[in-house]
Scaffold this motif. Structure first.
Motif, mmCIF file in Angstrom:
data_model
loop_
_atom_site.group_PDB
_atom_site.id
_atom_site.type_symbol
_atom_site.label_atom_id
_atom_site.label_comp_id
_atom_site.label_asym_id
_atom_site.label_seq_id
_atom_site.Cartn_x
_atom_site.Cartn_y
_atom_site.Cartn_z
ATOM 1 N N VAL A 1 -32.716 -43.038 -66.233
ATOM 2 C CA VAL A 1 -33.940 -42.262 -66.324
ATOM 3 C C VAL A 1 -35.113 -43.114 -65.865
ATOM 4 O O VAL A 1 -35.450 -44.117 -66.509
ATOM 5 N N GLU A 2 -35.731 -42.689 -64.755
ATOM 6 C CA GLU A 2 -36.875 -43.412 -64.212
ATOM 7 C C GLU A 2 -38.182 -42.936 -64.838
ATOM 8 O O GLU A 2 -38.299 -41.777 -65.264
ATOM 9 N N SER A 3 -39.159 -43.822 -64.851
ATOM 10 C CA SER A 3 -40.502 -43.487 -65.301
ATOM 11 C C SER A 3 -41.486 -44.453 -64.666
ATOM 12 O O SER A 3 -41.072 -45.457 -64.069
ATOM 13 N N GLY A 4 -42.774 -44.137 -64.796
ATOM 14 C CA GLY A 4 -43.799 -45.048 -64.306
ATOM 15 C C GLY A 4 -44.434 -44.663 -62.995
ATOM 16 O O GLY A 4 -45.374 -45.328 -62.539
ATOM 17 N N GLY A 5 -43.944 -43.609 -62.363
ATOM 18 C CA GLY A 5 -44.561 -43.167 -61.123
ATOM 19 C C GLY A 5 -45.935 -42.571 -61.366
ATOM 20 O O GLY A 5 -46.347 -42.354 -62.509
ATOM 21 N N GLY A 6 -46.639 -42.314 -60.291
ATOM 22 C CA GLY A 6 -47.966 -41.722 -60.401
ATOM 23 C C GLY A 6 -48.716 -41.824 -59.097
ATOM 24 O O GLY A 6 -48.127 -42.120 -58.050
ATOM 25 N N SER A 7 -50.009 -41.563 -59.177
ATOM 26 C CA SER A 7 -50.881 -41.619 -58.008
ATOM 27 C C SER A 7 -51.780 -42.837 -58.105
ATOM 28 O O SER A 7 -52.339 -43.117 -59.168
ATOM 29 N N VAL A 8 -51.923 -43.538 -56.998
ATOM 30 C CA VAL A 8 -52.728 -44.759 -56.980
ATOM 31 C C VAL A 8 -53.353 -44.901 -55.600
ATOM 32 O O VAL A 8 -52.814 -44.393 -54.610
ATOM 33 N N GLN A 9 -54.468 -45.589 -55.543
ATOM 34 C CA GLN A 9 -55.102 -45.847 -54.254
ATOM 35 C C GLN A 9 -54.442 -47.039 -53.574
ATOM 36 O O GLN A 9 -53.834 -47.895 -54.228
ATOM 37 N N ALA A 10 -54.568 -47.068 -52.276
ATOM 38 C CA ALA A 10 -54.026 -48.187 -51.500
ATOM 39 C C ALA A 10 -54.556 -49.508 -52.047
ATOM 40 O O ALA A 10 -55.735 -49.616 -52.383
ATOM 41 N N GLY A 11 -53.665 -50.477 -52.137
ATOM 42 C CA GLY A 11 -54.018 -51.767 -52.704
ATOM 43 C C GLY A 11 -53.735 -51.881 -54.190
ATOM 44 O O GLY A 11 -53.779 -52.985 -54.752
ATOM 45 N N GLY A 12 -53.445 -50.771 -54.819
ATOM 46 C CA GLY A 12 -53.178 -50.761 -56.244
ATOM 47 C C GLY A 12 -51.747 -51.149 -56.583
ATOM 48 O O GLY A 12 -50.953 -51.495 -55.701
ATOM 49 N N SER A 13 -51.443 -51.066 -57.877
ATOM 50 C CA SER A 13 -50.131 -51.476 -58.375
ATOM 51 C C SER A 13 -49.546 -50.419 -59.310
ATOM 52 O O SER A 13 -50.291 -49.673 -59.955
ATOM 53 N N LEU A 14 -48.244 -50.389 -59.363
ATOM 54 C CA LEU A 14 -47.500 -49.571 -60.318
ATOM 55 C C LEU A 14 -46.253 -50.336 -60.721
ATOM 56 O O LEU A 14 -45.728 -51.146 -59.947
ATOM 57 N N ARG A 15 -45.784 -50.058 -61.938
ATOM 58 C CA ARG A 15 -44.503 -50.621 -62.356
ATOM 59 C C ARG A 15 -43.587 -49.471 -62.749
ATOM 60 O O ARG A 15 -43.882 -48.707 -63.664
ATOM 61 N N LEU A 16 -42.472 -49.374 -62.048
ATOM 62 C CA LEU A 16 -41.469 -48.372 -62.361
ATOM 63 C C LEU A 16 -40.447 -48.958 -63.332
ATOM 64 O O LEU A 16 -40.134 -50.143 -63.282
ATOM 65 N N SER A 17 -39.941 -48.088 -64.196
ATOM 66 C CA SER A 17 -38.898 -48.476 -65.128
ATOM 67 C C SER A 17 -37.710 -47.541 -64.979
ATOM 68 O O SER A 17 -37.865 -46.378 -64.607
ATOM 69 N N CYS A 18 -36.537 -48.050 -65.272
ATOM 70 C CA CYS A 18 -35.318 -47.252 -65.243
ATOM 71 C C CYS A 18 -34.512 -47.597 -66.492
ATOM 72 O O CYS A 18 -33.965 -48.699 -66.593
ATOM 73 N N ALA A 19 -34.487 -46.659 -67.428
ATOM 74 C CA ALA A 19 -33.744 -46.866 -68.673
ATOM 75 C C ALA A 19 -32.306 -46.432 -68.466
ATOM 76 O O ALA A 19 -32.043 -45.313 -68.021
#
Length: 121
Positions: free
Chosen positions: A5-23
């Protein structure tokens, strides 16, 4: 039964960061090879990063130096830290697991449902 099960996606501006998780659940997590993949509309699914059961990692050239794959065996969780995001990183991101296969090809036996990442310019 293996579940991812993935989580952590979303919308972000260029240059930004996100961390995805997979349980992960349903198997001996530490023994499996894991990978992150992405698929943009109209394009084939492509490997982004992979991590072997011993911790060895591989990355697609397009994300080297920007993305980091890691796992926490105690939490049965796979991560993808994404920095310096670009609009071309926009895609549905999937995690995958396999007892034997390790790499960036789509040969994994088990797949999650995906989490959407959208990067705006």
């Amino acid at each position: 039964q293996v579940q991812l099960v993935e989580s952590g996606g979303g919308s972000v501006q260029a240059g930004g960061s996100l961390r995805l998780s997979c349980a992960a659940s349903g198997y001996t997590y530490s023994s499996y090879c894991m990978g992150w993949f992405r698929q943009a509309p109209g394009k084939e699914r492509e490997g982004v990063a992979a991590i072997d059961s011993d911790g060895s990692t591989s990355y697609a050239d397009s994300v080297k130096g920007r993305f980091t794959i890691s796992k926490d065996n105690a939490k049965n969780t796979l991560y993808l830290q994404m920095n310096s995001l670009k609009p071309e990183d926009t895609a549905m991101y999937y995690c995958a697991a396999d007892l034997e296969y390790y790499g960036l090809g789509t040969h994994y036996n088990y797949w999650g449902q995906g989490t959407q990442v959208t990067v705006s310019s």
